[in-house]
Scaffold this motif. Sequence first.
Motif, mmCIF file in Angstrom:
data_model
loop_
_atom_site.group_PDB
_atom_site.id
_atom_site.type_symbol
_atom_site.label_atom_id
_atom_site.label_comp_id
_atom_site.label_asym_id
_atom_site.label_seq_id
_atom_site.Cartn_x
_atom_site.Cartn_y
_atom_site.Cartn_z
ATOM 1 N N TYR A 13 7.099 2.477 10.687
ATOM 2 C CA TYR A 13 6.285 3.298 9.792
ATOM 3 C C TYR A 13 4.844 3.386 10.276
ATOM 4 O O TYR A 13 4.247 4.456 10.322
ATOM 5 N N SER A 245 5.902 -5.874 0.487
ATOM 6 C CA SER A 245 4.922 -4.936 1.012
ATOM 7 C C SER A 245 5.041 -3.619 0.250
ATOM 8 O O SER A 245 6.031 -3.359 -0.436
ATOM 9 N N LEU A 298 0.687 -1.054 7.437
ATOM 10 C CA LEU A 298 1.808 -0.215 7.031
ATOM 11 C C LEU A 298 1.372 1.162 6.550
ATOM 12 O O LEU A 298 1.955 2.178 6.921
#
Length: 405
Positions: A13, A245, A298
Amino acid sequence: MAEAPAVVLYMSYLGLGLARALGREGVRVFALDPHRDALGMNSRYCTPVLTPDLKADEARYLDFLVQFGHSRPSKPVLYPTGDPTVVLLSREREALLQHYHFVMPDHDTVLKLLTKDGLDAVAREHGIPAPRTVIPADRAGAEAAARELAFPVILKPAESHAWKARAIVEMLGVGTKVVPCATPEDLLAQYDRIAAHNPAVIVQEVIPGEDERLVYCCFYVGRSGEPLGLFAGRKRRVLPPGFGSASFAESIDDPRLTDATLRLLRAVNYRGLGGVEFKLDPRDNTYKLIEFNVRFGLWDALGARCGVNLAHMAWRDAQGLPVEPRLRGRPGVKWVSIQRDLSAFRLYRRQGKLTTRQWLRSLAGEKMWAVFAWDDLRPFLSTAPGYLWRLAAPRLRMAGKQAQG
């Protein structure tokens, strides 16, 4: 001289987010990954390059990086996307800086910030509010933690990537970052089974409060030590709930969070890209330090949508080009990983914390999808069929069993 390209290591990602943030600014991006089907390898904003696997053969991987950088007509700017690549770049920086540009703190600082015990030591040394933490050296240390800390607590690996070892993944599951422990007996039982494979763990109190108290500040600090880019977001949902996350985050503007972040960065003399997570403790209304990423994170690519393109700032500064500082991003913009957020939604709903209507309403407004993008459809189109099959397969198997019955 040719314009410097960017080299992104591993295309998850965040690798895809980096490629898009740079590619939309006209930077040529080479995506280096050992897996041709990795999420971002077919993005229009990168040129895919297959590499050896760092996990399988570190020496061969390092040699590949050196040779790849050496073969470019101008030194690329290098971007690690995970802790193992951060450690490799930091440790081997003398060799790699001959062929690449990159900015990061000194090696001792990298190791302190990457490890949970090191981060705890940093917090203690500089008076940064943080959860109470015990680092057990052995079973007796775990027993001491069980006596000293108020429950519930969590067990974490001292080094985040340590729990990606096969034996621990088989025991705890893929992607497990922490193990919650409700009682002293639970803590000792969990410690015993994990320590049999890796005893390097920490025990930490749980900061109470809902997941939306988790906030994250992303930044770029230039070579001279001046903060050049900074924006913040709130984790609206995480996967798994409580300790995972982000699956859904939203940009915010919080001067208190900015001040807490800048204080920490000055204390450790930080340089380069990074991000720091805090949780707002309802007991004293203080931000408590949770985690530090010594790299792009992320959903840090959300900054580019909010007017703070950290990836591009890093590209310019690494080459010695001027950068206009931007320390505030536009608030109210959402980042959504729809695949992950669907899973998170089901878990929050099962816990009675989120209804279907509330979930759908939360998705309204300006947003940036983690994978889907109108100007770069191939990563979404290549992953959607597999995801839809994973959703449908259990139901198809159940229907087949019912038909047979």
